[in-house]
Motif scaffolding. Structure first.
Motif, short mmCIF file in Angstrom:
data_model
loop_
_atom_site.label_atom_id
_atom_site.label_comp_id
_atom_site.label_asym_id
_atom_site.label_seq_id
_atom_site.Cartn_x
_atom_site.Cartn_y
_atom_site.Cartn_z
N ILE A 27 0.83 -1.20 0.00
CA ILE A 27 0.00 0.00 0.00
C ILE A 27 0.87 1.25 0.00
O ILE A 27 0.50 2.27 -0.60
CB ILE A 27 -0.97 -0.01 1.20
N VAL A 28 2.03 1.19 0.67
CA VAL A 28 2.97 2.32 0.58
C VAL A 28 3.31 2.58 -0.88
O VAL A 28 3.29 3.73 -1.35
CB VAL A 28 4.25 2.03 1.38
N SER A 29 3.57 1.51 -1.61
CA SER A 29 3.88 1.64 -3.03
C SER A 29 2.70 2.23 -3.79
O SER A 29 2.86 3.08 -4.67
CB SER A 29 4.25 0.28 -3.62
N LEU A 30 1.49 1.77 -3.45
CA LEU A 30 0.30 2.26 -4.13
C LEU A 30 0.07 3.74 -3.84
O LEU A 30 -0.29 4.52 -4.74
CB LEU A 30 -0.93 1.44 -3.69
N MET A 31 0.28 4.14 -2.60
CA MET A 31 0.11 5.54 -2.25
C MET A 31 1.20 6.40 -2.91
O MET A 31 0.92 7.52 -3.34
CB MET A 31 0.16 5.73 -0.73
N LEU A 32 2.41 5.86 -2.98
CA LEU A 32 3.47 6.59 -3.67
C LEU A 32 3.16 6.74 -5.15
O LEU A 32 3.57 7.71 -5.79
CB LEU A 32 4.81 5.88 -3.47
N PHE A 33 2.41 5.78 -5.69
CA PHE A 33 1.91 5.87 -7.07
C PHE A 33 1.13 7.17 -7.23
O PHE A 33 1.37 7.97 -8.13
CB PHE A 33 1.01 4.66 -7.32
N ASN A 34 0.18 7.40 -6.31
CA ASN A 34 -0.65 8.61 -6.38
C ASN A 34 0.15 9.86 -6.06
O ASN A 34 -0.05 10.92 -6.67
CB ASN A 34 -1.83 8.48 -5.40
N LEU A 35 1.06 9.75 -5.08
CA LEU A 35 1.86 10.92 -4.71
C LEU A 35 2.82 11.30 -5.83
O LEU A 35 3.13 12.49 -6.01
CB LEU A 35 2.63 10.63 -3.42
N ALA A 36 3.30 10.32 -6.59
CA ALA A 36 4.16 10.63 -7.73
C ALA A 36 3.40 11.45 -8.76
O ALA A 36 3.91 12.46 -9.27
CB ALA A 36 4.69 9.33 -8.36
N ASP A 37 2.15 11.03 -9.06
CA ASP A 37 1.31 11.82 -9.97
C ASP A 37 1.15 13.24 -9.45
O ASP A 37 1.28 14.21 -10.19
CB ASP A 37 -0.07 11.17 -10.11
#
Length: 444
Positions: A27-37
């Motif tokens: 989920i950290v990776s998934l949230m970083l996905f959104n934060l990268a955008d």
């Protein structure tokens, strides 16, 4: 078909930790996905950042549908596995993924036709619409890969395997992080496409990881099988899943509807407020990641143990995660206060946006512990095959408390009053959710 962790016999605390730790990293990776955008789009200016803030409720509506479908699939599969009915689980998973793919294609097509009226109704200005259209048209096309990917991960979690879904999330996030700057700003022969490039990067990442997930389910997990289409069997499987998935999807989809209303309220305070609120939404997801991971690992544990008749293990697990979530989320709140100014500077160079992000951090995360209790209780009711209880909790939170309280707080005390109202509403619903689940478990 092997279950990596014995959900029916292993120590409850150790089992939940073993399942939750990889999911937390995923989920950290998934949230970083959104934060990268969010980070890369913020480099395009305040209008692009505000446009991304407007897209969040609509995108989250589709994601909420995927979450609900995953909940229904996981609850049924885990109970079948708890009973030892692996052949039926394989057949159901296969029929379910096919039905979901068709459903999402239809929904995506309908949403394409509604982009302009929906975002104008949310309060988007004419100047923001080109950004919103460019992003959403691509994002919706790729949403079928997002949904199928999330349901595949739910199938894996139903077996007790949380490591593989976590690795899938991490792989998707890494791909997105690499592709975002390439398509947003351009490099070499690749022309920069601005905010639309962020959507293109996401779709490529989802499509590739979805292919891998389907391969793993078919070859390694053996949860997908080649079988003839039989309408009576498909109907039986669809009914079993959808009687949980539809209420769960509805309650999850109400979250972005309420979020759209909240965005509309925030929009009256200016585009800087919308930009800050959009950043806050992403921070919220990251701040709740541990409890979000628990909400994904607790349901398979509950469903398998209910299927095997181990009710006391369910009671103990629920009490354990609620106590932990209270302690953890208050700790996160303190940490966010210390890094508030750094976070604000990271996501915006506009002084007004920065000050509003700091204001959000000093108020709203205080209610995250109560919010965690609410969604952990709702996910537990879904796992117990009581989806309408979960839906009642979610609808009460959104439309009896959150939206009315936020509107009143905004009208009386401005943006600060709205933020305080969000905390109060989360507290009220958490108390109701806890009392409801406690009464249900005592009667079981």
């Amino acid at each position: 078909m092997s279950i990596r962790i014995n959900l029916l016999e292993d120590d409850i605390q150790k089992t939940l930790v073993k399942m939750t730790t990889p999911m937390m990293l995923g989920i950290v990776s998934l949230m970083l996905f959104n934060l990268a955008d969010l980070y890369f789009v913020s480099r395009l200016g305040t209008d692009a950042l505000a446009a991304l803030g407007f897209t969040f409720p609509v995108c989250f509506m589709v994601i909420s549908l995927a979450i609900g479908l995953g909940i229904g699939t996981s609850a049924i599969l885990a109970r079948l596995l708890g009973r030892g009915e692996s052949d039926e689980a394989q057949s159901l998973a296969t029929d379910n993924l096919l039905a979901i793919a068709v459903m999402v294609v239809v929904i995506s097509g309908l949403l394409q036709l509604l982009i302009d009226p929906v975002f104008y109704a949310m309060g988007a200005r004419d100047a923001l619409m080109p950004f919103i259209q460019a992003y959403m048209r691509v994002w919706l096309i790729g949403s079928v890969f997002l949904v199928i990917n999330m349901v595949c991960n739910a199938c894996m979690r139903a077996t007790g395997d949380t490591k593989t879904p976590a690795l899938m999330m991490a792989g998707s996030s890494l791909l997105n992080f690499i592709l975002d700057p390439l398509f947003i700003f351009g490099v070499g022969p690749i022309e920069g496409m601005g905010i639309q490039g962020a959507a293109i990067a996401s779709v490529i990442a989802w499509s590739l990881t979805t292919c891998v997930a389907l391969y793993l389910l078919f070859v390694h997990k053996r949860l997908l099988v080649l079988q003839p289409f039989v309408f009576s069997r498909w109907k039986r499987h669809a009914y079993a899943v959808m009687k949980i998935a539809l209420p769960a999807s509805l309650s999850n989809m109400m979250t972005p509807v309420a979020q759209a209303v909240l965005t509309y309220i925030v929009a009256h305070h200016g585009p800087e407020a919308v930009a800050a609120f959009g950043v806050g939404n992403r921070i919220e997801s990251l701040a709740l990641l541990v409890c979000l991971a628990l909400s994904m690992t607790l349901p398979p544990f509950i469903s398998q143990n209910i299927g095997a008749g181990h009710v006391e293990r369910v009671r103990s697990a629920y009490r354990m995660v609620i106590g932990f979530s209270l302690f953890w989320q208050f700790l996160v709140f303190i940490l966010l206060i210390f890094v508030a100014e750094d976070v604000a500077t990271l996501f915006s160079g506009n002084n007004t946006v920065q000050s509003l992000i700091v204001l959000w951090i000093f108020i709203v995360p205080f209610g995250f512990a109560f919010q965690a209790i609410t969604f952990l209780t709702a996910s537990s009711f879904n796992a117990l095959h009581k989806p309408f209880m979960a839906m009642k909790i979610s609808l009460a939170r959104l439309f009896l408390f959150t939206v009315p309280f936020a509107w009143l707080g905004s009208q009386l005390f401005g943006l600060q009053g709205m933020f305080i109202a969000l905390v109060v509403s989360n507290l009220c619903v958490a108390v109701l959710a806890w009392l409801s689940m406690s009464a249900h478990l005592r009667a079981s």
